[in-house]
Motif scaffolding. Structure first.
Motif, PDB file in Angstrom:
ATOM      1  N   LEU A  61     -18.806  28.131  -4.612  1.00 19.39           N
ATOM      2  CA  LEU A  61     -18.401  27.158  -3.605  1.00 19.39           C
ATOM      3  C   LEU A  61     -17.808  27.861  -2.392  1.00 19.39           C
ATOM      4  O   LEU A  61     -17.046  28.826  -2.523  1.00 19.39           O
ATOM      5  N   ARG A 113     -15.241  27.668   0.250  1.00 21.99           N
ATOM      6  CA  ARG A 113     -13.992  26.990   0.578  1.00 21.99           C
ATOM      7  C   ARG A 113     -13.498  27.402   1.965  1.00 21.99           C
ATOM      8  O   ARG A 113     -13.964  28.372   2.532  1.00 21.99           O
ATOM      9  N   TYR A 147     -14.648  20.877  -3.884  1.00 29.40           N
ATOM     10  CA  TYR A 147     -14.638  20.463  -5.293  1.00 29.40           C
ATOM     11  C   TYR A 147     -14.508  18.949  -5.442  1.00 29.40           C
ATOM     12  O   TYR A 147     -14.117  18.446  -6.484  1.00 29.40           O
ATOM     13  N   GLY A 167     -12.313  23.933 -10.848  1.00 27.45           N
ATOM     14  CA  GLY A 167     -11.777  23.962  -9.501  1.00 27.45           C
ATOM     15  C   GLY A 167     -10.621  24.939  -9.393  1.00 27.45           C
ATOM     16  O   GLY A 167     -10.176  25.521 -10.390  1.00 27.45           O
ATOM     17  N   ASP A 176      -8.089  23.518  -4.112  1.00 24.74           N
ATOM     18  CA  ASP A 176      -8.928  22.324  -3.938  1.00 24.74           C
ATOM     19  C   ASP A 176      -8.081  21.060  -3.975  1.00 24.74           C
ATOM     20  O   ASP A 176      -8.302  20.123  -3.194  1.00 24.74           O
ATOM     21  N   GLY A 183     -14.937  17.988  -9.232  1.00 27.18           N
ATOM     22  CA  GLY A 183     -16.323  18.399  -9.194  1.00 27.18           C
ATOM     23  C   GLY A 183     -17.268  17.333  -9.730  1.00 27.18           C
ATOM     24  O   GLY A 183     -18.365  17.646 -10.148  1.00 27.18           O
TER      25      GLY A 183
END
Length: 486
Positions: free
Chosen positions: A29, A31, A223, A451, A455, A480
């Motif tokens: 992911l 971020r 997330y 996560g 998040d 998620g």
């Protein structure tokens, strides 16, 4: 604790093995960071109409627009993209509830807004005008050609309207969007997410959605997927400095010494807040280290103490702009084997102390007008969990608190009340979970991974934004899109 499976499937041999065995293939992911503050690519803005007036030609236009090359659009700035007349319509001529102001709001997201794109980084579909079952065909026509071409880690946001109590055809069509979004979130893959945002009618609609769209169409929501967010028609407060939206506000975070609480304190400080970090006296040293790192004020205090609200108010003489209830404990055991003290301690810390201190701080005016209260629920409070009747009850209670108090707090005090509901988050506590249970927790969601504390913190920071006034009484799952619960 490192997710070794995520690392393995990021290698060529790991990807091959996962495909051959039919195993989850999580995508790393992307971020938020100072180096990656926004998504890559363009923001594709589409519209779905009521369906009654959308003929085959209009649908073909939408599909063709989604496939067309937009080199000029990709290089345009957000303002030009939003006002350049390139918006594609899958149902031309249908009145849309979000209004023309939506284009201006999308221009503030930070991505070039276009009506045609080969590989968009994000897609916003305005489906507020879908009022019939036939109109749902416009949703398919708009998104079918583009979901396969969405960039990895992309975002899809569908804008809907509240289901009408007076029009069951409109209610059916709008409720159908929820099933659509949750299902698309489970199949879209490659680290992408899908959300539904219900916007009210009226002139404030578009501006009220600004903070929500900025959050959902950014790396900060990495997330969060498969969620339904219902906005009110409240007028947002202006943000003076987008780089420090919480400047001039004092934020208190309970349970701030470590884990999720420390991450929340860090993100609020990053956004300009003066942070007071509260935790029990037993972790004073760790609390002071966290506070020193953030330039925050440590407040060693048992949140269940009878004078907790008074001491919090004294620590913030100018009032609290943000109050985050994050402190919580677990005392797991099946109900048949659970003594009363295990039940009582969890309810007292996780729920009763939140109710009591919130009531007293609101009554005494310690939470200032325009303030934000954010509590921490859990997917355990939504779906339940074996051995956690006490914990699940306390977290479900938080949800009840938020839904009931939110509208009244806004009316009486000008304060919003929301909650985050974390799923499997990588912390020291989850690192101690037995291996197979830990792996199940990581993989049993649409993103096939756990996560991070940040998040949850990013979601809290979104609730805390001054222009998030229209976000009230909401419970956002940061999980998620876990397969457990709704």
């Amino acid at each position: 604790m490192a997710d070794r499976y995520l690392h393995l499937t990021g290698t060529a041999p790991g990807r091959f093995l996962a495909r051959r065995l039919g195993l989850p293939q999580p995508a790393p992911l992307r971020r938020w960071s100072p180096e990656t503050p926004r998504l890559e690519g363009t923001l594709l803005h589409l519209t779905a109409g009521s369906g009654a007036g959308a003929d085959a030609g209009a649908r073909a236009q939408a599909e063709a627009g989604a496939r067309a090359d937009v080199e000029a659009g990709a290089g345009a700035d957000a303002g030009a993209g939003a006002h350049g007349g390139t918006e594609a319509h899958a149902g031309a001529g249908t009145a849309v509830g979000a209004g023309s102001g939506l284009a201006e709001v999308l221009a503030g997201v930070g991505l070039p807004v276009v009506g045609r794109a080969d590989r968009p980084g994000a897609v916003v579909l305005d489906a507020t005008g879908v009022t019939t079952a036939a109109g749902l065909g416009d949703v398919h026509a708009a998104l079918h050609p583009v979901v396969r071409s969405l960039a990895p880690g992309g975002r899809v946001v569908v804008l809907g309207a509240a289901p009408s109590p007076d029009d069951h055809h409109q209610a059916a069509a709008q409720q159908a969007l929820e099933g659509f979004v949750r299902s698309l979130g489970k199949e879209i893959g490659r680290g992408s997410t899908v959300q539904l945002v219900r916007v009210p009618g009226g002139g404030a609609t578009a501006q009220g959605a600004a903070s929500t769209l900025r959050f959902l169409l950014s790396p900060r929501s990495a997330y969060v997927s498969g969620q339904v967010i219902e906005l009110t028609d409240a007028t947002p407060e202006p943000v003076t400095d987008p780089a420090a939206p919480l400047a001039g506000r004092t934020a208190l975070v309970t349970g701030a010494a470590r884990g999720i609480g420390a991450a929340v304190a860090s993100v609020l400080a990053r956004d300009g807040a003066r942070v007071i970090a509260l935790d029990v006296p037993g972790v004073r040293e760790e609390l002071e280290r966290t506070a020193a790192r953030l330039g925050a004020t440590p407040l060693p205090l048992d949140i269940t103490a009878p004078d907790a609200a008074d001491r919090i108010a004294a620590a913030a003489p100018d009032g609290l702009g943000v109050l985050v209830h994050n402190a919580g404990i677990t005392r797991d055991r099946r109900l048949a084997n659970m003594p009363a003290e295990r039940w009582t301690s969890v309810i007292d810390v996780n729920l009763d102390s939140v109710l009591r201190t919130t009531d007293e701080l609101l009554k005494g005016g310690a939470v200032t007008r325009g303030g934000r209260i954010v509590a921490t629920a859990s997917i355990a409070g939504i779906a339940g969990n074996t051995g956690q009747t006490n914990y699940a009850a306390s977290k479900a209670g938080i949800i009840g608190l938020v839904r009931s108090l939110g509208p009244r707090a806004a009316a009486d005090h000008g304060v919003t009340v929301n909650a985050v509901a974390p799923g499997f988050i990588e912390t020291k506590m989850t690192a101690a979970v037995p291996f197979f249970i830990r792996e199940a927790g990581r993989r049993m969601n649409s993103l096939s991974q756990g996560g991070l504390p940040v998040d949850v913190a990013e979601a809290v920071a979104w609730f805390a934004q001054p222009d998030s006034t229209a976000v009230n009484g909401q419970v956002l799952r940061v999980c998620g899109q876990s397969l457990l619960g709704a």
